[in-house]
Design an enzyme around this catalytic site. Structure first.
Site, PDB file in Angstrom:
ATOM      1  N   SER A 148       0.797  -1.258  -0.077  1.00 34.99           N
ATOM      2  CA  SER A 148       0.028   0.332   0.515  1.00 34.99           C
ATOM      3  C   SER A 148       1.157   1.482  -0.241  1.00 34.99           C
ATOM      4  CB  SER A 148      -0.684  -0.401   1.531  1.00 34.99           C
ATOM      5  OG  SER A 148      -1.675   1.175   1.767  1.00 34.99           O
ATOM      6  N   TYR A 161      -1.310  -0.709  10.465  1.00 39.15           N
ATOM      7  CA  TYR A 161      -1.487  -0.912   8.884  1.00 39.15           C
ATOM      8  C   TYR A 161      -1.100  -1.364   8.225  1.00 39.15           C
ATOM      9  CZ  TYR A 161      -3.558  -0.741   4.182  1.00 39.15           C
ATOM     10  OH  TYR A 161      -3.913  -1.319   2.704  1.00 39.15           O
TER      11      TYR A 161
HETATM   12  N1  LIG Z   1      -8.722  -0.329  -1.310  1.00 42.38           N
HETATM   13  C1  LIG Z   1      -7.679   0.659  -1.351  1.00 42.38           C
HETATM   14  O1  LIG Z   1      -7.383   1.507  -1.488  1.00 42.38           O
HETATM   15  C2  LIG Z   1      -6.119   0.371  -1.558  1.00 42.38           C
HETATM   16  C3  LIG Z   1      -4.932   0.516  -0.987  1.00 42.38           C
HETATM   17  C4  LIG Z   1      -3.749   0.262  -1.139  1.00 42.38           C
HETATM   18  C5  LIG Z   1      -3.729  -0.716  -0.724  1.00 42.38           C
HETATM   19  N2  LIG Z   1      -4.359  -2.079  -0.566  1.00 42.38           N
HETATM   20  C6  LIG Z   1      -4.373  -3.334  -0.157  1.00 42.38           C
HETATM   21  O2  LIG Z   1      -4.734  -4.064  -1.564  1.00 42.38           O
HETATM   22  C7  LIG Z   1      -5.360  -5.522  -0.924  1.00 42.38           C
HETATM   23  C8  LIG Z   1      -6.738  -5.276  -0.886  1.00 42.38           C
HETATM   24  O3  LIG Z   1      -7.486  -4.717  -0.837  1.00 42.38           O
HETATM   25  P1  LIG Z   1      -9.014  -4.503  -1.289  1.00 42.38           P
HETATM   26  O4  LIG Z   1      -9.255  -3.489  -1.036  1.00 42.38           O
HETATM   27  O5  LIG Z   1      -9.439  -5.226  -2.962  1.00 42.38           O
HETATM   28  O6  LIG Z   1      -9.717  -4.606   0.162  1.00 42.38           O
HETATM   29  P2  LIG Z   1     -11.205  -5.867   0.043  1.00 42.38           P
HETATM   30  O7  LIG Z   1     -11.928  -4.311  -0.819  1.00 42.38           O
HETATM   31  O8  LIG Z   1     -11.272  -5.725   1.470  1.00 42.38           O
HETATM   32  O9  LIG Z   1     -11.400  -7.091  -0.469  1.00 42.38           O
HETATM   33  C9  LIG Z   1     -10.415  -8.220   0.425  1.00 42.38           C
HETATM   34  C10 LIG Z   1     -10.803  -9.088   0.428  1.00 42.38           C
HETATM   35  O10 LIG Z   1      -9.716 -10.289   0.796  1.00 42.38           O
HETATM   36  C11 LIG Z   1     -10.825 -11.217   1.735  1.00 42.38           C
HETATM   37  N3  LIG Z   1     -10.400 -11.094   3.383  1.00 42.38           N
HETATM   38  C12 LIG Z   1     -10.045 -10.337   3.847  1.00 42.38           C
HETATM   39  N4  LIG Z   1      -9.685 -10.918   5.524  1.00 42.38           N
HETATM   40  C13 LIG Z   1      -9.513 -11.720   5.152  1.00 42.38           C
HETATM   41  C14 LIG Z   1      -9.325 -13.474   5.661  1.00 42.38           C
HETATM   42  N5  LIG Z   1      -8.287 -13.338   6.757  1.00 42.38           N
HETATM   43  N6  LIG Z   1      -9.122 -14.331   4.842  1.00 42.38           N
HETATM   44  C15 LIG Z   1      -9.461 -14.962   3.960  1.00 42.38           C
HETATM   45  N7  LIG Z   1      -9.741 -13.938   3.009  1.00 42.38           N
HETATM   46  C16 LIG Z   1      -9.871 -12.709   3.614  1.00 42.38           C
HETATM   47  C17 LIG Z   1     -12.370 -10.556   1.365  1.00 42.38           C
HETATM   48  O11 LIG Z   1     -13.296 -11.858   1.486  1.00 42.38           O
HETATM   49  P3  LIG Z   1     -13.921 -11.879   2.524  1.00 42.38           P
HETATM   50  O12 LIG Z   1     -14.094 -10.401   3.791  1.00 42.38           O
HETATM   51  O13 LIG Z   1     -14.860 -12.895   2.561  1.00 42.38           O
HETATM   52  O14 LIG Z   1     -12.878 -12.726   3.660  1.00 42.38           O
HETATM   53  C18 LIG Z   1     -11.967 -10.041   0.313  1.00 42.38           C
HETATM   54  O15 LIG Z   1     -12.102 -10.869  -0.915  1.00 42.38           O
HETATM   55  C19 LIG Z   1      -5.000  -5.594   0.399  1.00 42.38           C
HETATM   56  O16 LIG Z   1      -3.857  -5.998   0.452  1.00 42.38           O
HETATM   57  C20 LIG Z   1      -4.749  -3.895   0.381  1.00 42.38           C
HETATM   58  O17 LIG Z   1      -4.312  -3.822   1.887  1.00 42.38           O
HETATM   59  C21 LIG Z   1      -5.645  -1.412  -1.147  1.00 42.38           C
END
Ligand SMILES: NC(=O)c1ccc[n+]([C@@H]2O[C@H](COP(=O)([O-])OP(=O)(O)OC[C@H]3O[C@@H](n4cnc5c(N)ncnc54)[C@H](OP(=O)(O)O)[C@@H]3O)[C@@H](O)[C@H]2O)c1
Length: 204
Positions: A148, A161
């Protein structure tokens, strides 16, 4: 020439953690569209089933089932299953799962700290260890950590985080040095804010 004809992932295998929504789902779909067989895991069964149905309708080669990657036992079970599905070989591991919250440092509990570090850092570290034999057996393995921008910039209210993601960047460098000899390439992507369920607080 179409992009898909210029290069292809046909015959390759991929495990993407947290592929039922957000960035993980986009990664699963992109890998599968390029021809890879992908497997993914998430905790919410209903949402996962909905995504699996969508991928079946799109004729994408994706399998998945429920798993909480914050559990060490479930991680071990996951890699055993992936080994069985892909005949002991894995080309691509995407460590995508993370959890995060917005809290001032003084309000962060020990439980918050442990859960975030376990889900964001330990899970990717342990899954990489467990997947190493499969990645090596593939002859050309890849691990992609999803970090991130919070790993690179100082932020308020995202201390644990950001710390977990900063450590992930360093883990990427160390694994890249150690596992190059095994033909395993390690990379890390550090996105800015992307409109996903996790980032909903930025869009309210
Ligand atoms: N969105 C942003 O702005 C952003 C920015 C920088 C970095 N990131 C990084 O990108 C990655 C994805 O983020 P996102 O925004 O796509 O997140 P998200 O929308 O919350 O999706 C997360 C995914 O991971 C699954 N998940 C969460 N906890 C889990 C666990 N303990 N075991 C198994 N599955 C799990 C969720 O499904 P369930 O809830 O059903 O488990 C979902 O499929 C992360 O590493 C995040 O730190 C995101």
């Amino acid at each position: 020439m179409e992009l898909g004809n210029r290069w292809s992932l046909r015959g390759e295998t991929a495990l993407v953690t947290g592929g039922s929504k957000g960035i993980g789902r986009a990664i699963v779909e992109e890998l599968a569209r390029f021809g890879a067989a992908a497997h993914t895991r998430a905790r919410n069964e209903a949402e996962l089933k909905e995504s699996l149905q969508k991928w079946t309708d799109l004729k994408l080669q994706v399998t998945g089932s429920v798993c909480d990657v914050s559990s060490s036992e479930e991680r071990e079970k996951l890699i055993k299953e992936v080994s069985a599905i892909f005949n002991g070989k894995l080309n691509i591991l995407v460590n995508n799962v993370a959890s995060g919250y917005i809290k001032p440092v003084l309000e962060v509990t020990q439980e918050d700290y442990k859960h975030t570090m376990n889900t964001n850092l330990e899970a990717g570290f342990h899954l990489s260890q467990l997947a190493h034999p499969l990645l090596k057996a593939s002859g050309r393995g890849n691990i992609i950590f999803i970090s991130s921008i919070a790993s690179l910039e100082g932020t308020t209210f995202m201390s644990v985080y950001g710390t977990s993601k900063g450590a992930m960047n360093q883990l990427t460098r160390c694994l890249a040095c150690e596992w190059a000899k095994d033909n395993i390439r390690i990379n890390c992507v550090a996105p800015g804010v992307i409109n996903t369920p996790m980032a909903k607080w930025f869009y309210v």
